[in-house]
Scaffold this motif. Structure first.
Motif, PDB file in Angstrom:
ATOM      1  N   ASP A 151      23.568 -10.311   4.648  1.00 10.88           N
ATOM      2  CA  ASP A 151      25.010 -10.477   4.459  1.00 10.88           C
ATOM      3  C   ASP A 151      25.611 -11.060   5.721  1.00 10.88           C
ATOM      4  N   HIS A 152      26.533 -11.981   5.552  1.00  9.38           N
ATOM      5  CA  HIS A 152      27.145 -12.601   6.728  1.00  9.38           C
ATOM      6  C   HIS A 152      28.440 -13.274   6.305  1.00  9.38           C
ATOM      7  N   PRO A 153      29.388 -13.405   7.251  1.00 11.53           N
ATOM      8  CA  PRO A 153      30.609 -14.149   6.936  1.00 11.53           C
ATOM      9  C   PRO A 153      30.350 -15.642   7.064  1.00 11.53           C
ATOM     10  N   ILE A 154      31.041 -16.430   6.274  1.00 19.58           N
ATOM     11  CA  ILE A 154      30.906 -17.894   6.384  1.00 19.58           C
ATOM     12  C   ILE A 154      32.170 -18.534   5.822  1.00 19.58           C
ATOM     13  N   ILE A 155      32.518 -19.687   6.358  1.00 16.06           N
ATOM     14  CA  ILE A 155      33.631 -20.474   5.807  1.00 16.06           C
ATOM     15  C   ILE A 155      33.053 -21.788   5.313  1.00 16.06           C
ATOM     16  N   VAL A 156      33.421 -22.176   4.096  1.00 18.23           N
ATOM     17  CA  VAL A 156      32.968 -23.452   3.534  1.00 18.23           C
ATOM     18  C   VAL A 156      34.186 -24.203   2.999  1.00 18.23           C
ATOM     19  N   LEU A 157      34.345 -25.428   3.459  1.00 15.85           N
ATOM     20  CA  LEU A 157      35.450 -26.281   3.021  1.00 15.85           C
ATOM     21  C   LEU A 157      34.892 -27.469   2.260  1.00 15.85           C
ATOM     22  N   SER A 158      35.631 -27.927   1.248  1.00 18.15           N
ATOM     23  CA  SER A 158      35.124 -29.013   0.415  1.00 18.15           C
ATOM     24  C   SER A 158      36.218 -30.040   0.138  1.00 18.15           C
ATOM     25  N   PRO A 159      36.090 -31.238   0.702  1.00 17.90           N
ATOM     26  CA  PRO A 159      37.124 -32.263   0.517  1.00 17.90           C
ATOM     27  C   PRO A 159      36.981 -32.989  -0.818  1.00 17.90           C
ATOM     28  N   THR A 160      38.108 -33.532  -1.303  1.00 15.86           N
ATOM     29  CA  THR A 160      38.063 -34.291  -2.555  1.00 15.86           C
ATOM     30  C   THR A 160      38.333 -35.776  -2.327  1.00 15.86           C
ATOM     31  N   ALA A 192      26.064 -17.108  12.799  1.00 17.14           N
ATOM     32  CA  ALA A 192      26.948 -16.094  12.216  1.00 17.14           C
ATOM     33  C   ALA A 192      26.771 -14.757  12.952  1.00 17.14           C
ATOM     34  N   MET A 193      25.516 -14.400  13.217  1.00 15.11           N
ATOM     35  CA  MET A 193      25.205 -13.120  13.871  1.00 15.11           C
ATOM     36  C   MET A 193      25.722 -13.080  15.306  1.00 15.11           C
ATOM     37  N   THR A 194      25.609 -14.204  15.993  1.00 17.44           N
ATOM     38  CA  THR A 194      25.999 -14.241  17.401  1.00 17.44           C
ATOM     39  C   THR A 194      27.434 -14.732  17.586  1.00 17.44           C
ATOM     40  N   GLU A 195      28.076 -15.087  16.475  1.00 23.06           N
ATOM     41  CA  GLU A 195      29.483 -15.506  16.493  1.00 23.06           C
ATOM     42  C   GLU A 195      29.713 -16.697  17.422  1.00 23.06           C
ATOM     43  N   VAL A 196      28.859 -17.693  17.262  1.00 20.68           N
ATOM     44  CA  VAL A 196      28.991 -18.931  18.039  1.00 20.68           C
ATOM     45  C   VAL A 196      29.579 -20.015  17.133  1.00 20.68           C
ATOM     46  N   PRO A 197      30.697 -20.607  17.523  1.00 19.14           N
ATOM     47  CA  PRO A 197      31.330 -21.623  16.677  1.00 19.14           C
ATOM     48  C   PRO A 197      30.468 -22.883  16.559  1.00 19.14           C
ATOM     49  N   CYS A 198      30.431 -23.467  15.384  1.00 22.00           N
ATOM     50  CA  CYS A 198      29.766 -24.758  15.179  1.00 22.00           C
ATOM     51  C   CYS A 198      30.119 -25.247  13.775  1.00 22.00           C
ATOM     52  N   VAL A 199      29.977 -26.544  13.577  1.00 18.87           N
ATOM     53  CA  VAL A 199      30.307 -27.135  12.272  1.00 18.87           C
ATOM     54  C   VAL A 199      29.062 -27.815  11.715  1.00 18.87           C
ATOM     55  N   VAL A 200      28.765 -27.516  10.458  1.00 19.51           N
ATOM     56  CA  VAL A 200      27.618 -28.105   9.772  1.00 19.51           C
ATOM     57  C   VAL A 200      28.148 -28.880   8.570  1.00 19.51           C
ATOM     58  N   VAL A 201      27.865 -30.171   8.543  1.00 15.90           N
ATOM     59  CA  VAL A 201      28.284 -30.983   7.401  1.00 15.90           C
ATOM     60  C   VAL A 201      27.091 -31.108   6.460  1.00 15.90           C
ATOM     61  N   ASN A 202      27.308 -30.788   5.203  1.00 12.72           N
ATOM     62  CA  ASN A 202      26.271 -30.979   4.185  1.00 12.72           C
ATOM     63  C   ASN A 202      26.785 -32.004   3.182  1.00 12.72           C
ATOM     64  N   VAL A 203      26.249 -33.218   3.264  1.00 14.17           N
ATOM     65  CA  VAL A 203      26.594 -34.263   2.288  1.00 14.17           C
ATOM     66  C   VAL A 203      25.564 -34.126   1.169  1.00 14.17           C
ATOM     67  N   HIS A 259      32.184  -8.409   9.159  1.00 14.32           N
ATOM     68  CA  HIS A 259      32.239  -8.687   7.728  1.00 14.32           C
ATOM     69  C   HIS A 259      33.663  -8.761   7.194  1.00 14.32           C
ATOM     70  N   HIS A 260      34.634  -8.369   8.000  1.00 13.92           N
ATOM     71  CA  HIS A 260      36.017  -8.444   7.523  1.00 13.92           C
ATOM     72  C   HIS A 260      36.874  -9.379   8.355  1.00 13.92           C
ATOM     73  N   LYS A 261      36.260 -10.013   9.349  1.00 13.48           N
ATOM     74  CA  LYS A 261      37.104 -10.842  10.223  1.00 13.48           C
ATOM     75  C   LYS A 261      37.684 -12.040   9.479  1.00 13.48           C
ATOM     76  N   LEU A 262      37.023 -12.462   8.394  1.00 15.88           N
ATOM     77  CA  LEU A 262      37.595 -13.551   7.587  1.00 15.88           C
ATOM     78  C   LEU A 262      38.502 -12.994   6.495  1.00 15.88           C
ATOM     79  N   ASP A 263      38.067 -11.905   5.868  1.00 18.86           N
ATOM     80  CA  ASP A 263      38.848 -11.318   4.764  1.00 18.86           C
ATOM     81  C   ASP A 263      40.274 -10.976   5.185  1.00 18.86           C
ATOM     82  N   ARG A 264      40.437 -10.584   6.445  1.00 10.99           N
ATOM     83  CA  ARG A 264      41.755 -10.156   6.897  1.00 10.99           C
ATOM     84  C   ARG A 264      42.669 -11.334   7.236  1.00 10.99           C
TER      85      ARG A 264
END
Lengths: 371, 302
Positions: A132-141, A93-104, A251-256
């Motif tokens: 504090d950090h930005p994060i995106i979390v998606l949850s499938p059904t 998050a701090m270094t703004e490096v893209p990656c995907v983490v799956v948490n089952v 901190h606002h790059k996602l909010d916007r």
């Protein structure tokens, strides 16, 4: 198009391959292991690399390293391993490096019940790493959504230069459902684009919009990456006039861009006075409860949150304004309900919780509707 | 660090092949430093870490590597601040994890020279697991460990290489934990090039780092240094020059060591400097990954 019967974990693996994932680093843990096993089999076929690291800390580090080297990268784990990944999720998050983490998810805390599902990591996905950090979390059904949201996770990760967490659990991970896999070539996939020349490249610019383009290592764009607060060139800084613009942007790059990030499914009924707000596997039981309640003449609306962080505040608030009661079923002792309460007020919210490894049943939700 | 003096052994200058005029005169070496980064470094005046940085720069320059093809990855600590000053692809990561980050990077960019720079606490305590597994895989990372036997950045706590009995802020009655022998650990774990020298013997460091970069598997150079600010002060070792002289006095070249009698060798407590291990039999790991992919794609699954 080929209809297959597939596990959620398999669908995640196919989603990753479809999105262009070419590096997976992981460590075996129930109930996520099938993702590692499948990508160990499939990645070499497409020129990618699977590596089983010595632990989850190393797995998280390796995917960040591979991502900065230019490969779309992913890891998959469950509660105990997810806890170990937290420091390096913060680094991404701090270094703004893209990656995907799956948490089952599995039932915790600690080793808990490895084969029992839960939704106990909702707050950890948001606040698990320090600061504090930005994060995106998606949850499938569903299994189909496991595929679709994995692709979306990669796309959002590249688009916003942020780690994205796909939060699922052992039930959908292991459940088999029919899935109609699309033609991978027809999918919309976000790739890194860099137009600046190396001489003019500013890797953490605050003046190029919310997300400066990311150059991979080895492309001639030499720069510095650090988990320290840094200036636009990536060098450590303690100057407030350099820290503040960074904070403002990151901190606002996602909010916007919530229109692009927040996904919900609405099943609304006119004049409904009751609403169910659910996510992940609990949304499945909730959908059944909705059907039963409506068949009994109750007017009930339902909002399924596919994006859970950033929290869909506007959608929840709007629905909350229209109803007297909001039911929030979760396989935990009340986590996302806290956010719903924040938006609609505590008095309106009825929590339906189960944290023993068993699902929230439709009847448990129906009981609240009927009460 | 070794304390006993078994005899004076001068630097084996004859073993070193680098022409002297290249060491300091080449203006190209300046091209390896970042022009847009503010100097001086964060290191205390007299610190040995800068000497290792000099050796690394000269080694890279002497090999004729372009700045673009080099990646430096570090963890946390005094030594790990090194990459920011050098004009390569540089990554200052989390404590102990440099090799894990570098592993991903090496697989993504197998043709880059990936160099991991760590301190003793970084590489062997919090990062010890990654260290042995990177060596086991024989992934093509050049690792450089600056061993000053202390946690310097946090103010002088004992590390996995602090000798027994020495003072540290967390060992106020003397350290009671036995230290790791770094090079021996690397050899046992599968590293294919292992060498050790000190920041006094800078010409050796130049040479060993150069050889380590040339080796395509997992290589290690242990650069024994000192921390006069914490370790030296707590143990009354004097100034930085005093400790530098100590490295000269308390180390012995491998060739001189091998001339000792078996008994003298068994009793030796000096730092043995030299190329301690070379193994040409093992395949580099990122290449093995590519070969696997090639094999799978052409139909063979075994």
């Amino acid at each position: 198009m080929v209809v297959s019967l597939m596990q959620g974990n398999e669908a995640i693996s196919w989603g990753a391959l479809a999105a262009g994932c070419r590096f997976f680093a992981g460590y075996p843990i129930t109930p996520s292991t099938e993702i590692a096993e499948m990508l160990a089999r499939e990645l070499p076929k497409v020129g990618g690399t699977f590596i089983q690291m010595e632990d989850e800390i190393a797995s998280m580090a390796a995917i960040i390293g591979a991502s900065i080297g230019g490969l779309k990268s992913m890891t998959a784990t469950s509660g105990p391993g997810f806890s170990l990944m937290q420091e390096n999720i913060g680094y991404a998050a701090m270094t703004e490096v893209p990656c995907v983490v799956v948490n089952v998810q599995r039932l915790g805390p600690s080793t808990g019940l490895a084969t029992a599902a839960a939704q106990g990591d909702v707050m950890q996905t948001r606040w698990g790493t320090h600061g504090d950090h930005p994060i995106i979390v998606l949850s499938p059904t569903s299994v189909t959504q496991s595929f679709e949201l994995t692709i979306r996770a990669f796309n959002l990760s590249e688009r916003y230069r942020t780690p994205v967490i796909l939060l699922t659990e052992g039930i959908i991970g292991h459940m088999r459902e029919p899935i109609d896999l699309p033609d991978f070539d027809a999918l919309e996939i976000v790739e890194r684009v860099i137009t600046d020349t190396p001489d003019h490249y500013v890797p953490f610019s605050n003046d190029l919009g919310d997300v400066p383009p990311l150059a991979s290592f080895g492309q001639g764009y030499r720069y510095h990456i650090t988990g320290l607060f840094h200036d636009p060139m990536g060098f450590p800084t303690q100057r407030l006039d350099e820290i503040d613009p960074w904070l403002e942007r990151v901190h606002h790059k996602l909010d916007r861009h919530l229109d692009e990030i927040v996904m919900v499914e609405e099943d609304l009924q006119d004049d409904a006075r009751i609403a169910i707000i659910a996510y992940g596997v609990s949304a499945r039981g909730a959908r059944h409860a909705l059907k039963l309640a409506r068949s009994q003449g109750y007017k009930v609306s339902m909002l399924t949150l596919l994006t859970i962080w950033p929290f869909p505040e506007a959608q929840v608030e709007e629905l909350g304004d229209q109803v007297d009661r909001v039911i929030v079923p979760e396989m935990n002792l009340g986590q996302l309900a806290l956010e719903v309460e924040r938006m609609v007020g505590r008095k309106k919210v009825a929590r339906v919780n189960r944290a023993n490894g068993e699902m929230v049943t439709p009847q448990m939700i129906l009981d609240v509707i009927e009460s | 660090m070794a304390e006993h003096i078994l005899g004076a052994h001068d630097l084996d200058v004859d073993e070193i092949q680098i022409p002297r005029e290249d060491w300091f005169e080449s203006s190209d070496t300046l091209q390896k430093l970042r022009k847009n980064k503010k100097f001086p470094t964060i290191w205390c005046a007299g610190c040995g870490i800068g000497i290792v940085m000099g050796s690394l720069i000269r080694a890279i320059d002497h090999l004729g590597l372009s700045n673009d093809e080099v990646a430096l990855v570090s963890g946390i600590g005094c030594t790990s601040r090194m990459p920011v000053y050098m004009d390569f692809n540089t990554m200052h990561t989390t404590h102990g994890r440099a090799l894990a980050f570098a592993t991903g990077l090496k697989i993504a960019r197998p043709h880059m020279q990936v160099i991991a720079i760590m301190g003793d606490g970084d590489a062997l305590a919090i990062g010890g697991n990654h260290f042995i597994h990177a060596a086991r895989r024989n992934i093509g990372i050049t690792s450089i460990i600056v061993n000053n036997a202390i946690y310097g950045m946090t103010g002088g706590q004992y590390s996995p290489t602090t000798p027994v009995g020495k003072q540290a802020t967390t060992a106020p009655y003397g350290n009671i934990e036995p230290p790791f022998p770094i090079c021996e650990l690397a050899i046992a774990s599968g590293a294919t090039y292992v060498a050790r020298s000190t920041v006094y013997h800078v010409l050796e460091l130049d040479k060993y780092i150069q050889e380590a970069i040339q080796k395509d598997g997992f290589s290690l150079v242990e650069a024994v240094s000192y921390c006069h600010t914490t370790y030296g002060r707590l143990n009354k070792f004097g100034t930085a020059p005093d400790m530098m002289r100590g490295l000269k006095k308390d180390s012995i070249s491998k060739s001189a060591f091998e001339k000792l009698s078996p008994r003298e060798r068994a009793e030796n407590s000096k730092i043995v400097r030299g190329v301690l291990h070379v193994d040409d039999s093992r395949e580099e790991f990122s290449r093995v990954c590519r070969q696997l992919s090639e094999r799978v794609r052409t139909g063979g699954s075994q």
